[in-house]
Design a protein around this motif. Structure first.
Motif, PDB file in Angstrom:
ATOM      1  N   ARG A 111      -6.378   2.872   2.651  1.00 43.46           N
ATOM      2  CA  ARG A 111      -7.509   2.889   1.704  1.00 43.46           C
ATOM      3  C   ARG A 111      -7.487   1.602   0.887  1.00 43.46           C
ATOM      4  NH1 ARG A 111      -6.223   8.693  -0.834  1.00 43.46           N
ATOM      5  NH2 ARG A 111      -6.588   9.984   0.991  1.00 43.46           N
ATOM      6  N   ASP A 112      -8.569   1.381   0.123  1.00 43.19           N
ATOM      7  CA  ASP A 112      -8.595   0.205  -0.738  1.00 43.19           C
ATOM      8  C   ASP A 112      -7.930   0.558  -2.073  1.00 43.19           C
ATOM      9  OD1 ASP A 112      -9.027  -2.037  -2.175  1.00 43.19           O
ATOM     10  OD2 ASP A 112     -11.206  -2.103  -1.905  1.00 43.19           O
ATOM     11  N   HIS A 113      -6.801  -0.066  -2.351  1.00 46.28           N
ATOM     12  CA  HIS A 113      -6.043   0.259  -3.559  1.00 46.28           C
ATOM     13  C   HIS A 113      -6.152  -0.851  -4.607  1.00 46.28           C
ATOM     14  CE1 HIS A 113      -4.258   3.740  -1.652  1.00 46.28           C
ATOM     15  NE2 HIS A 113      -3.957   3.007  -0.611  1.00 46.28           N
ATOM     16  N   GLY A 114      -7.214  -1.664  -4.506  1.00 46.08           N
ATOM     17  CA  GLY A 114      -7.357  -2.831  -5.369  1.00 46.08           C
ATOM     18  C   GLY A 114      -7.213  -2.545  -6.858  1.00 46.08           C
ATOM     19  N   ARG A 115      -7.863  -1.474  -7.352  1.00 45.72           N
ATOM     20  CA  ARG A 115      -7.817  -1.190  -8.794  1.00 45.72           C
ATOM     21  C   ARG A 115      -6.433  -0.731  -9.236  1.00 45.72           C
ATOM     22  NH1 ARG A 115     -12.573   2.498 -10.698  1.00 45.72           N
ATOM     23  NH2 ARG A 115     -11.545   2.162 -12.686  1.00 45.72           N
TER      24      ARG A 115
ATOM     25  N   LYS B  38      -3.807  -8.566   2.310  1.00 44.93           N
ATOM     26  CA  LYS B  38      -3.979  -7.446   1.379  1.00 44.93           C
ATOM     27  C   LYS B  38      -3.618  -6.132   2.094  1.00 44.93           C
ATOM     28  CE  LYS B  38      -8.200  -5.793   0.375  1.00 44.93           C
ATOM     29  NZ  LYS B  38      -9.581  -5.750  -0.079  1.00 44.93           N
ATOM     30  N   GLY B  39      -2.910  -5.278   1.428  1.00 42.70           N
ATOM     31  CA  GLY B  39      -2.475  -4.030   2.070  1.00 42.70           C
ATOM     32  C   GLY B  39      -1.026  -4.139   2.509  1.00 42.70           C
TER      33      GLY B  39
ATOM     34  N   ASP C  40       0.830  -1.214   0.000  1.00 46.87           N
ATOM     35  CA  ASP C  40       0.000   0.000   0.000  1.00 46.87           C
ATOM     36  C   ASP C  40       0.864   1.263   0.000  1.00 46.87           C
ATOM     37  OD1 ASP C  40      -2.390  -1.269  -0.164  1.00 46.87           O
ATOM     38  OD2 ASP C  40      -3.205  -0.509   1.730  1.00 46.87           O
TER      39      ASP C  40
ATOM     40  N   ASP D 172      -4.900 -13.842   0.801  1.00 44.73           N
ATOM     41  CA  ASP D 172      -5.784 -12.687   0.579  1.00 44.73           C
ATOM     42  C   ASP D 172      -5.931 -11.824   1.835  1.00 44.73           C
ATOM     43  OD1 ASP D 172      -6.121 -13.382  -2.007  1.00 44.73           O
ATOM     44  OD2 ASP D 172      -8.086 -14.343  -1.744  1.00 44.73           O
TER      45      ASP D 172
END
Ligand SMILES: [Zn+2]
Length: 260
Positions: free
Chosen positions: A249-253, A192-193, A38, A189
Protein backbone atom coordinates in the motif's frame (compact mmCIF):
# COMPACT_ATOMS: atom_id res chain seq x y z
CA UNK A 1 30.88 -40.58 -17.36
CA UNK A 2 33.14 -38.66 -19.73
CA UNK A 3 30.26 -36.42 -20.87
CA UNK A 4 29.22 -35.56 -17.32
CA UNK A 5 32.81 -34.69 -16.45
CA UNK A 6 32.96 -32.43 -19.49
CA UNK A 7 29.72 -30.76 -18.45
CA UNK A 8 30.94 -30.13 -14.91
CA UNK A 9 34.22 -28.74 -16.25
CA UNK A 10 32.27 -26.40 -18.53
CA UNK A 11 30.07 -25.34 -15.60
CA UNK A 12 33.13 -24.66 -13.47
CA UNK A 13 34.77 -22.63 -16.23
CA UNK A 14 31.65 -20.59 -16.81
CA UNK A 15 31.53 -19.80 -13.06
CA UNK A 16 35.18 -18.76 -13.05
CA UNK A 17 34.78 -16.63 -16.15
CA UNK A 18 31.59 -14.92 -14.98
CA UNK A 19 32.37 -11.18 -15.05
CA UNK A 20 30.71 -10.44 -11.69
CA UNK A 21 28.27 -11.69 -9.10
CA UNK A 22 26.59 -10.12 -6.09
CA UNK A 23 28.84 -11.98 -3.63
CA UNK A 24 32.03 -11.00 -5.47
CA UNK A 25 31.02 -7.36 -5.48
CA UNK A 26 29.53 -7.21 -1.97
CA UNK A 27 32.58 -5.38 -0.65
CA UNK A 28 32.42 -2.81 -3.46
CA UNK A 29 29.44 -0.74 -4.47
CA UNK A 30 26.71 -2.94 -2.99
CA UNK A 31 24.23 -2.14 -0.22
CA UNK A 32 22.87 -4.93 1.95
CA UNK A 33 19.40 -4.41 3.39
CA UNK A 34 17.34 -6.45 5.85
CA UNK A 35 13.58 -6.27 5.12
CA UNK A 36 11.79 -3.18 3.76
CA UNK A 37 10.62 0.18 5.11
CA UNK A 38 7.01 -0.76 4.23
CA UNK A 39 7.26 -3.86 6.42
CA UNK A 40 8.52 -1.69 9.29
CA UNK A 41 5.71 0.83 8.71
CA UNK A 42 3.04 -1.86 9.21
CA UNK A 43 4.67 -3.12 12.42
CA UNK A 44 6.81 -6.07 11.30
CA UNK A 45 9.36 -5.75 14.13
CA UNK A 46 10.47 -9.35 14.73
CA UNK A 47 14.24 -9.40 14.27
CA UNK A 48 14.95 -11.47 11.17
CA UNK A 49 18.62 -10.79 10.39
CA UNK A 50 21.46 -11.27 12.86
CA UNK A 51 24.25 -8.78 13.38
CA UNK A 52 26.65 -11.56 12.36
CA UNK A 53 25.01 -11.35 8.91
CA UNK A 54 25.11 -7.55 8.92
CA UNK A 55 28.83 -7.51 9.82
CA UNK A 56 29.55 -9.85 6.92
CA UNK A 57 27.94 -7.36 4.57
CA UNK A 58 29.05 -3.97 5.81
CA UNK A 59 30.94 -1.89 8.35
CA UNK A 60 28.71 1.19 8.12
CA UNK A 61 24.95 1.58 8.39
CA UNK A 62 21.74 2.22 10.25
CA UNK A 63 18.57 0.44 11.29
CA UNK A 64 16.67 -0.75 14.33
CA UNK A 65 16.36 -3.80 16.63
CA UNK A 66 14.04 -6.66 17.45
CA UNK A 67 10.75 -5.16 18.79
CA UNK A 68 11.92 -1.71 17.54
CA UNK A 69 14.14 -1.40 20.65
CA UNK A 70 16.14 1.71 19.74
CA UNK A 71 18.13 3.12 16.85
CA UNK A 72 21.10 1.34 15.28
CA UNK A 73 24.29 3.05 14.15
CA UNK A 74 27.09 1.16 12.37
CA UNK A 75 30.41 2.97 12.06
CA UNK A 76 33.96 1.73 11.37
CA UNK A 77 32.85 -1.89 11.79
CA UNK A 78 31.26 -1.33 15.24
CA UNK A 79 27.50 -1.45 15.79
CA UNK A 80 25.69 0.52 18.50
CA UNK A 81 22.19 0.52 20.01
CA UNK A 82 20.88 3.97 21.00
CA UNK A 83 18.01 3.27 23.38
CA UNK A 84 15.01 5.48 24.23
CA UNK A 85 16.39 6.03 27.77
CA UNK A 86 19.40 7.79 26.24
CA UNK A 87 21.97 5.00 26.76
CA UNK A 88 24.18 3.77 23.91
CA UNK A 89 25.34 0.14 24.00
CA UNK A 90 27.56 -2.02 21.80
CA UNK A 91 25.50 -4.63 19.89
CA UNK A 92 26.05 -8.39 20.38
CA UNK A 93 26.47 -10.53 17.23
CA UNK A 94 23.46 -12.59 18.33
CA UNK A 95 21.14 -9.53 18.35
CA UNK A 96 18.67 -9.41 15.48
CA UNK A 97 17.19 -6.63 13.40
CA UNK A 98 13.84 -6.28 11.57
CA UNK A 99 15.27 -3.48 9.37
CA UNK A 100 18.79 -2.34 8.61
CA UNK A 101 20.95 -1.09 5.74
CA UNK A 102 24.71 -1.60 5.68
CA UNK A 103 27.60 -1.10 3.29
CA UNK A 104 31.35 -1.45 3.33
CA UNK A 105 32.07 2.27 3.36
CA UNK A 106 34.50 3.28 0.61
CA UNK A 107 33.91 6.94 -0.29
CA UNK A 108 34.71 8.22 -3.77
CA UNK A 109 34.42 11.85 -2.66
CA UNK A 110 35.30 13.79 0.48
CA UNK A 111 34.66 17.52 0.77
CA UNK A 112 33.87 20.33 3.21
CA UNK A 113 30.24 21.28 3.74
CA UNK A 114 29.05 24.88 3.97
CA UNK A 115 27.35 26.07 7.16
CA UNK A 116 23.64 25.15 7.33
CA UNK A 117 21.01 26.29 9.87
CA UNK A 118 18.94 23.08 9.83
CA UNK A 119 18.47 19.60 8.39
CA UNK A 120 16.27 20.83 5.51
CA UNK A 121 18.97 23.15 4.22
CA UNK A 122 21.61 20.43 4.71
CA UNK A 123 19.55 18.13 2.46
CA UNK A 124 19.29 20.89 -0.17
CA UNK A 125 23.05 21.36 -0.07
CA UNK A 126 23.59 17.62 -0.45
CA UNK A 127 21.13 17.40 -3.37
CA UNK A 128 23.14 20.08 -5.17
CA UNK A 129 26.37 18.13 -4.56
CA UNK A 130 25.17 14.73 -5.76
CA UNK A 131 26.02 13.95 -9.38
CA UNK A 132 22.60 12.28 -9.85
CA UNK A 133 19.64 11.34 -7.60
CA UNK A 134 19.28 7.99 -9.37
CA UNK A 135 21.80 5.94 -7.38
CA UNK A 136 21.91 4.96 -3.72
CA UNK A 137 24.49 6.80 -1.63
CA UNK A 138 26.04 6.16 1.77
CA UNK A 139 26.93 9.45 3.45
CA UNK A 140 29.18 10.17 6.41
CA UNK A 141 29.28 13.69 7.90
CA UNK A 142 31.91 14.34 10.56
CA UNK A 143 32.23 17.47 12.66
CA UNK A 144 31.34 19.28 15.84
CA UNK A 145 27.67 20.08 15.53
CA UNK A 146 26.39 23.30 17.16
CA UNK A 147 22.94 21.67 17.44
CA UNK A 148 21.95 18.01 17.19
CA UNK A 149 18.36 16.84 17.72
CA UNK A 150 17.87 13.08 17.79
CA UNK A 151 15.24 10.59 18.86
CA UNK A 152 14.96 6.97 19.86
CA UNK A 153 11.96 4.68 20.19
CA UNK A 154 11.29 2.27 23.10
CA UNK A 155 10.78 -1.48 22.57
CA UNK A 156 7.21 -2.24 21.48
CA UNK A 157 4.84 -4.91 22.83
CA UNK A 158 2.85 -7.34 20.70
CA UNK A 159 0.48 -6.87 18.95
CA UNK A 160 2.86 -4.35 17.45
CA UNK A 161 1.52 -0.91 16.44
CA UNK A 162 2.54 0.58 13.09
CA UNK A 163 5.68 2.70 12.93
CA UNK A 164 3.83 6.05 12.98
CA UNK A 165 2.13 5.11 16.28
CA UNK A 166 5.34 3.63 17.74
CA UNK A 167 7.25 6.80 16.81
CA UNK A 168 4.67 8.91 18.67
CA UNK A 169 6.21 7.38 21.86
CA UNK A 170 9.71 8.45 20.87
CA UNK A 171 12.08 10.28 23.23
CA UNK A 172 13.69 13.39 21.72
CA UNK A 173 17.11 14.63 22.83
CA UNK A 174 18.81 17.88 21.90
CA UNK A 175 22.49 18.68 22.40
CA UNK A 176 24.83 21.54 21.66
CA UNK A 177 28.43 21.60 20.44
CA UNK A 178 28.67 17.82 20.12
CA UNK A 179 31.54 16.23 18.17
CA UNK A 180 30.38 13.19 16.27
CA UNK A 181 29.35 11.53 13.02
CA UNK A 182 26.14 11.51 11.03
CA UNK A 183 25.71 8.14 9.29
CA UNK A 184 23.18 7.93 6.52
CA UNK A 185 21.87 6.91 3.15
CA UNK A 186 20.10 8.53 0.26
CA UNK A 187 17.56 6.32 -1.51
CA UNK A 188 16.23 7.19 -4.98
CA UNK A 189 12.51 7.99 -5.15
CA UNK A 190 11.90 4.96 -7.39
CA UNK A 191 12.86 2.64 -4.48
CA UNK A 192 9.94 3.89 -2.33
CA UNK A 193 8.50 0.95 -0.41
CA UNK A 194 11.89 -0.73 -0.14
CA UNK A 195 13.59 2.07 1.76
CA UNK A 196 12.87 5.61 2.93
CA UNK A 197 13.04 7.78 -0.22
CA UNK A 198 15.51 10.63 0.15
CA UNK A 199 17.81 10.96 3.17
CA UNK A 200 17.81 8.90 6.35
CA UNK A 201 20.38 9.84 8.98
CA UNK A 202 21.43 8.54 12.38
CA UNK A 203 23.97 10.23 14.66
CA UNK A 204 26.60 9.01 17.11
CA UNK A 205 28.88 11.18 19.23
CA UNK A 206 32.65 10.74 19.08
CA UNK A 207 32.67 9.41 22.67
CA UNK A 208 29.89 6.94 21.66
CA UNK A 209 27.68 8.08 24.57
CA UNK A 210 24.98 9.84 22.54
CA UNK A 211 23.11 8.49 19.53
CA UNK A 212 19.82 8.24 17.68
CA UNK A 213 17.75 8.93 14.58
CA UNK A 214 18.54 12.45 13.38
CA UNK A 215 15.60 14.91 13.46
CA UNK A 216 17.57 18.14 13.03
CA UNK A 217 21.08 19.55 13.09
CA UNK A 218 23.04 22.73 12.53
CA UNK A 219 26.41 22.73 10.84
CA UNK A 220 29.18 25.32 11.02
CA UNK A 221 31.93 23.24 9.42
CA UNK A 222 31.80 19.53 8.65
CA UNK A 223 33.38 16.98 6.37
CA UNK A 224 31.22 14.93 3.99
CA UNK A 225 32.31 11.56 2.60
CA UNK A 226 30.14 10.19 -0.19
CA UNK A 227 29.97 6.57 -1.33
CA UNK A 228 27.81 5.68 -4.34
CA UNK A 229 26.10 2.25 -4.45
CA UNK A 230 24.94 0.65 -7.69
CA UNK A 231 23.73 -2.68 -6.26
CA UNK A 232 21.21 -3.60 -3.58
CA UNK A 233 21.05 -7.01 -1.91
CA UNK A 234 17.65 -7.31 -0.21
CA UNK A 235 17.26 -9.99 2.49
CA UNK A 236 13.52 -10.48 3.14
CA UNK A 237 12.44 -11.94 6.52
CA UNK A 238 11.43 -15.60 6.39
CA UNK A 239 8.76 -15.49 9.09
CA UNK A 240 4.97 -15.58 9.35
CA UNK A 241 4.78 -11.90 10.33
CA UNK A 242 6.31 -10.89 6.98
CA UNK A 243 4.46 -13.58 4.99
CA UNK A 244 1.09 -12.37 6.26
CA UNK A 245 1.93 -8.64 6.22
CA UNK A 246 -0.31 -6.31 4.19
CA UNK A 247 2.44 -4.82 2.08
CA UNK A 248 2.31 -2.81 -1.12
CA UNK A 249 0.00 0.00 0.00
CA UNK A 250 1.02 3.64 -0.15
CA UNK A 251 2.44 4.48 3.28
CA UNK A 252 3.66 7.98 2.38
CA UNK A 253 1.84 9.83 5.19
CA UNK A 254 2.83 7.31 7.88
CA UNK A 255 6.41 7.55 6.64
CA UNK A 256 6.45 11.31 7.14
CA UNK A 257 5.06 10.93 10.68
CA UNK A 258 7.46 8.16 11.61
CA UNK A 259 10.78 9.26 10.15
CA UNK A 260 10.84 13.04 9.60
ZN1 LIG B 1 16.17 6.12 11.55
Amino acid sequence: MKTSRLISLAALLSLLLLPGCSHCNRKGDSLYQASTIDALLVGIYDGSTSFTDLRRNGDFGLGTFDALDGEMIGLDGAFYQAKADGTVLPVADTARTPFAVVKFFAPETTLSLAATPDLGSLMQQLDALLPTPNYFYALKIEGTFPVIKIRSVPAQQKPYPGLAEAASRQTVFQFQAIPGTIVGFRTPDFAKGINLPGYHFHFISTDRNIGGHLLDCRIDTARLSLDKAVELHLALPENSEFSRGKLGRDHGRDLEKAER
